[in-house]
Design a protein around this motif. Structure first.
Motif, short mmCIF file in Angstrom:
data_model
loop_
_atom_site.label_atom_id
_atom_site.label_comp_id
_atom_site.label_asym_id
_atom_site.label_seq_id
_atom_site.Cartn_x
_atom_site.Cartn_y
_atom_site.Cartn_z
N VAL A 171 0.87 -1.17 0.00
CA VAL A 171 0.00 0.00 0.00
C VAL A 171 0.90 1.22 0.00
N ALA A 172 0.52 2.25 -0.75
CA ALA A 172 1.43 3.38 -0.95
C ALA A 172 0.65 4.68 -0.98
N HIS A 173 1.37 5.77 -0.80
CA HIS A 173 0.76 7.08 -0.95
C HIS A 173 0.57 7.39 -2.43
N GLU A 174 -0.28 8.36 -2.70
CA GLU A 174 -0.50 8.82 -4.06
C GLU A 174 -0.17 10.31 -4.13
N ILE A 175 -0.51 10.94 -5.25
CA ILE A 175 -0.07 12.31 -5.47
C ILE A 175 -0.65 13.28 -4.45
N THR A 176 -1.90 13.04 -3.98
CA THR A 176 -2.46 13.93 -2.96
C THR A 176 -2.57 13.21 -1.63
N ARG A 177 -2.73 14.00 -0.59
CA ARG A 177 -2.86 13.45 0.75
C ARG A 177 -4.29 12.98 1.05
N PHE A 178 -5.14 13.01 0.03
CA PHE A 178 -6.47 12.43 0.14
C PHE A 178 -6.51 10.96 -0.26
N GLN A 179 -5.44 10.44 -0.85
CA GLN A 179 -5.50 9.15 -1.53
C GLN A 179 -4.52 8.13 -0.96
N GLY A 216 -16.16 17.78 0.05
CA GLY A 216 -14.90 18.22 0.63
C GLY A 216 -14.33 19.44 -0.07
N ASN A 217 -13.40 20.05 0.60
CA ASN A 217 -12.69 21.21 0.06
C ASN A 217 -11.41 20.70 -0.58
N VAL A 218 -11.44 20.48 -1.87
CA VAL A 218 -10.34 19.75 -2.52
C VAL A 218 -9.53 20.60 -3.50
N VAL A 219 -9.89 21.85 -3.68
CA VAL A 219 -9.20 22.69 -4.66
C VAL A 219 -8.54 23.86 -3.96
N PRO A 220 -7.21 23.99 -4.04
CA PRO A 220 -6.26 23.06 -4.68
C PRO A 220 -6.01 21.85 -3.79
N ALA A 221 -5.67 20.74 -4.42
CA ALA A 221 -5.43 19.51 -3.68
C ALA A 221 -4.12 19.57 -2.93
N PRO A 222 -4.09 19.11 -1.67
CA PRO A 222 -2.83 19.07 -0.92
C PRO A 222 -1.95 17.92 -1.41
N LEU A 223 -0.77 18.23 -1.89
CA LEU A 223 0.10 17.20 -2.45
C LEU A 223 0.83 16.45 -1.34
N ILE A 254 -6.67 17.01 -8.99
CA ILE A 254 -5.96 15.75 -9.22
C ILE A 254 -6.35 14.66 -8.22
N SER A 255 -7.34 14.92 -7.38
CA SER A 255 -7.76 13.93 -6.38
C SER A 255 -8.68 12.90 -7.02
N ILE A 256 -8.13 12.11 -7.93
CA ILE A 256 -8.92 11.15 -8.70
C ILE A 256 -8.39 9.74 -8.45
N SER A 296 -18.84 9.63 -15.31
CA SER A 296 -17.43 9.63 -14.91
C SER A 296 -16.86 11.03 -15.08
N TRP A 297 -16.94 11.83 -14.04
CA TRP A 297 -16.31 13.15 -14.09
C TRP A 297 -14.79 13.02 -14.01
N ARG A 298 -14.30 11.93 -13.43
CA ARG A 298 -12.85 11.72 -13.39
C ARG A 298 -12.27 11.73 -14.80
N VAL A 299 -12.91 11.04 -15.73
CA VAL A 299 -12.40 10.99 -17.10
C VAL A 299 -12.35 12.38 -17.71
N ILE A 300 -13.38 13.19 -17.47
CA ILE A 300 -13.43 14.54 -18.04
C ILE A 300 -12.36 15.42 -17.40
N SER A 301 -12.27 15.38 -16.09
CA SER A 301 -11.28 16.20 -15.38
C SER A 301 -9.86 15.83 -15.78
N TRP A 302 -9.58 14.55 -15.84
CA TRP A 302 -8.25 14.05 -16.17
C TRP A 302 -7.88 14.34 -17.62
N GLY A 303 -8.88 14.43 -18.48
CA GLY A 303 -8.61 14.62 -19.90
C GLY A 303 -8.02 15.96 -20.26
#
Length: 361
Positions: free
Chosen positions: A38-46, A91-98, A118-120, A168-175
């Motif tokens: 198990v590992a961390h990801e780009i944000t501290r939400f994930q 949640g308050n996610v913008v900007p995401a805490p890295l 980027i919290s996807i 899937s808003w993730r796909v749109i946001s990530w695109g």
């Protein structure tokens, strides 16, 4: 013998009292001592859970369920919870805490406000292939089917308090990222290498790991990595999609061995198919890329199974995958479930509560 598969699933950390995502992933990771990887990801939400490579879909299911159970238990020990959702519901996610990582800070300088959403969370599937060149041609063959996988896995309709109107808003946001979405068609490996050199020269790439196409040669493993799917809410849905992806790769490998480098679908058409699949999921019409016509999304999903049926059967997974696909088409994806819960009383707190429960059900 069926090729080995390795899985990565990403989850969001939430506060079960407020139901908001919370930047406390480090605490969950510190408590998750029983999880194999198990590992961390780009944000501290994930947080991200990874399975060891396996050729057995049942074994992967055991590993995924155990990983979810242990990560959820670690979160509970910290007064937290984890959810399998493609994007934060509240949640308050913008900007995401890295997360604390020099590389992520370098990315903030390079990509700027693109990092804000980027919290996807996605499902990443690694399938063994002989070499990087073969992985590129396999990607060519996968391109027409990627929108169908988006529809099957869609699990991100709500974003920070509102219904986006998309499955899937993730796909749109990530695109919006410069090297994301469907990979281009590459007629030769030389063309692929030339494209990567140009992308690096443009500044769009920090390094090979920032080639974020939804089907790509892994930058560090002898695999093709398929990363098109939202993280599914139900482990059985994950396994159904994993079985389909491996079968797509096996089918493509046979085609590549015969000298077939795939159908050169125009990127603009594929982009439109992505948009349609992300918007409507399994409820509505999807673009049949080969014919250039709209057909019901479930029809394309069944055509996908027909396309890979020999490979699924050879792996011994046909009954499981066919039943899993029937179940998905009958009850819908995670996006359908999220909206169904929300429709009861228009309360997104209850959507998060259901995600917490269903993630480890």
């Amino acid at each position: 013998m069926a090729p080995l598969i390795g899985i990565e699933e990403e989850y969001l950390v939430v506060d079960p009292r407020t139901r908001h995502v919370t930047p406390r992933a480090a605490e969950v990771l510190a408590a998750a001592t029983d999880v194999l990887d198990v590992a961390h990801e780009i944000t501290r939400f994930q947080v991200e859970a990874r399975t060891p490579p396996s050729a057995d879909l049942d074994e992967l299911g055991v590993q995924l369920r155990a990983a979810r159970k242990e990560v959820a238990a670690a979160a509970r020990s910290c007064g937290l919870a984890v959810v399998a959702s493609g994007i934060p519901v509240l949640g308050n996610v913008v900007p995401a805490p890295l997360s604390d990582d020099v590389r992520y800070e370098q990315g903030r300088v390079l990509y700027r406000a693109l990092q804000d959403e980027i919290s996807i969370c996605a499902l990443h599937v690694h399938v063994d292939v002989p070499d990087e060149e073969t992985a590129v041609y396999v990607g060519n063959h996968l391109r027409p089917w990627l929108p169908t996988l988006i529809a099957l896995a869609a699990n991100s309709p709500f974003f920070v308090g509102r219904d986006t109107g998309y499955a899937s808003w993730r796909v749109i946001s990530w695109g919006r990222w410069p090297v994301s979405g469907a990979p281009p068609y590459f007629p030769s490996f030389a063309d692929y290498e030339l494209a990567l050199r140009a992308l690096a020269e443009s500044g769009a790439l920090m390094d090979p790991k920032t080639v974020f196409w939804d089907a790509r040669p892994s930058p560090k493993l002898p695999t093709v990595e398929v990363r098109v799917a939202d993280v599914p809410l139900d482990v059985n849905d994950s396994l159904t999609i994993i079985g389909l992806i491996r079968a797509l790769v096996v089918t493509a490998l046979a085609d590549v061995a015969r000298g077939d480098r795939g159908l050169p679908v125009p990127s603009e058409v594929l982009r439109a198919a992505y948009w349609r699949a992300a918007r409507d999921g399994l409820h509505g019409d999807s673009l049949d890329i080969r014919a250039g016509t709209l057909v019901p999304a479930p029809v394309l999903a069944r055509r996908l199974l027909d396309h890979v049926r020999p490979a699924v059967d050879e792996a011994g997974d046909l009954d499981f995958v066919a039943e899993g696909l029937d179940r998905l088409l009958a009850r819908g994806s995670g996006a359908t479930r999220q909206r169904r819960v929300h429709a009861r009383d228009q309360n997104l707190h209850h959507v998060v509560d259901d995600l917490i429960e269903a993630t480890v059900a």
